[in-house]
Design a protein around this motif. Structure first.
Motif, short mmCIF file in Angstrom:
data_model
loop_
_atom_site.label_atom_id
_atom_site.label_comp_id
_atom_site.label_asym_id
_atom_site.label_seq_id
_atom_site.Cartn_x
_atom_site.Cartn_y
_atom_site.Cartn_z
N ALA A 1 113.48 27.15 -34.06
CA ALA A 1 113.34 27.08 -35.64
C ALA A 1 113.44 28.33 -36.19
O ALA A 1 113.76 28.45 -37.31
N ARG A 2 113.00 29.51 -35.48
CA ARG A 2 113.46 30.89 -36.07
C ARG A 2 114.87 31.12 -36.12
O ARG A 2 115.36 31.88 -37.03
N ALA A 3 115.58 30.52 -35.06
CA ALA A 3 116.93 30.76 -34.83
C ALA A 3 117.91 30.19 -35.91
O ALA A 3 118.94 30.61 -36.29
N TYR A 4 117.49 28.70 -36.17
CA TYR A 4 118.27 27.89 -36.91
C TYR A 4 117.54 27.18 -37.89
O TYR A 4 116.29 26.90 -37.80
N GLU A 5 118.12 26.92 -38.88
CA GLU A 5 117.51 25.84 -40.07
C GLU A 5 117.74 24.49 -39.68
O GLU A 5 118.99 23.98 -39.61
N THR B 1 113.54 15.52 -14.54
CA THR B 1 112.36 15.81 -13.61
C THR B 1 111.15 16.14 -14.68
O THR B 1 111.44 16.50 -15.93
N GLN B 2 109.98 16.40 -13.94
CA GLN B 2 108.98 16.63 -14.92
C GLN B 2 109.29 18.15 -15.67
O GLN B 2 108.57 18.41 -16.74
N GLU B 3 109.81 18.91 -15.10
CA GLU B 3 110.16 20.25 -15.53
C GLU B 3 111.13 20.31 -16.45
O GLU B 3 111.46 21.70 -17.11
N GLN B 4 112.27 19.31 -16.73
CA GLN B 4 113.24 19.62 -17.47
C GLN B 4 113.11 19.03 -19.16
O GLN B 4 112.21 18.12 -19.12
N PHE B 5 113.52 19.64 -19.71
CA PHE B 5 113.53 19.23 -21.39
C PHE B 5 114.71 19.88 -22.02
O PHE B 5 114.97 20.98 -21.48
N ASP B 6 114.86 19.25 -23.25
CA ASP B 6 115.92 19.83 -24.07
C ASP B 6 115.22 19.69 -25.32
O ASP B 6 114.50 18.55 -25.83
N VAL B 7 115.54 20.66 -26.26
CA VAL B 7 115.17 20.51 -27.86
C VAL B 7 116.51 20.67 -28.50
O VAL B 7 117.21 21.56 -28.50
N ILE B 8 116.57 19.51 -29.44
CA ILE B 8 117.92 19.24 -30.10
C ILE B 8 117.75 19.35 -31.45
O ILE B 8 116.68 18.70 -32.26
N LEU B 9 118.60 20.30 -32.40
CA LEU B 9 118.31 20.04 -33.60
C LEU B 9 118.84 18.94 -34.46
O LEU B 9 119.99 18.56 -33.88
N LEU B 10 118.21 18.37 -35.35
CA LEU B 10 118.93 17.16 -36.04
C LEU B 10 119.26 17.55 -37.40
O LEU B 10 118.72 18.39 -37.86
#
Length: 177
Positions: free
Chosen positions: A120-124, A168-177
């Motif tokens: 959120a700080r890096a991209y709008e 797996t339980q430790e994997q995740f991704d945050v995607i900007l829409l």
């Protein structure tokens, strides 16, 4: 030359205090070998050892410190009295039947929150999508729902969650829409 010896002495004094703090913070136990920077002056060695002993007096765990060895090493033992940081933040791995460990869903949720803040700080963006395992998404939507709402308000964007079955339980991704 005298200034170098004084600098080494002061550095070792600071290291002794930092070492005692880290041992308590990380709750390390067992035999611990400390390699301070070599000091020529025996009085400086004695003072650094005494500073380490004083710093370790604040420790609740039983400790034993030997003198400086012929190799210039300080040996000590520390008995761990509570669970290690890994044991608190992780859980046994269900794939290898407890021989390894996985970050707990709670720990992964906090990593997701930190990543959302970074993005959120890096991209709008007006909306974000989090891809994660079922356990993590369940925790985010149940126990952490108030934190998610606060985070959405803080960053000014909506956050959506989607279960990714292959993660797996430790994997995740945050995607900007």
């Amino acid at each position: 030359h005298r200034n170098l010896e004084e600098t080494i002495f002061k550095t070792n004094l600071e290291a002794a205090a930092a070492l005692a703090r880290q041992l308590r913070l990380r709750n390390l136990g067992g035999i611990i070998i400390i390699d301070f920077i070599d000091m020529k002056d025996p009085e400086h060695r004695r003072q650094v050892l005494r500073a380490l002993e004083r710093a370790m007096e604040k420790d609740y765990a039983k400790t034993s410190i030997t003198g400086v060895s012929e190799l210039g090493l300080v040996e000590m033992t520390r008995k761990r009295t509570r669970e290690s940081l890994e044991h608190v933040l992780c859980e046994p791995c269900r794939f290898c039947h407890g021989r390894g460990s996985l970050k707990s869903p709670e720990t992964v949720c906090y990593e997701v929150f930190r990543e959302i803040l970074r993005e959120a700080r890096a991209y709008e963006s007006k909306s974000l999508l989090v891809l994660a395992s079922q356990e993590v998404v369940d925790r985010l939507l149940d126990e952490e729902s108030a934190s998610v709402a606060d985070l959405e308000e803080f960053i000014g964007a909506s956050i959506q969650f989607q279960v990714e079955a292959m993660y797996t339980q430790e994997q995740f991704d945050v995607i900007l829409l």
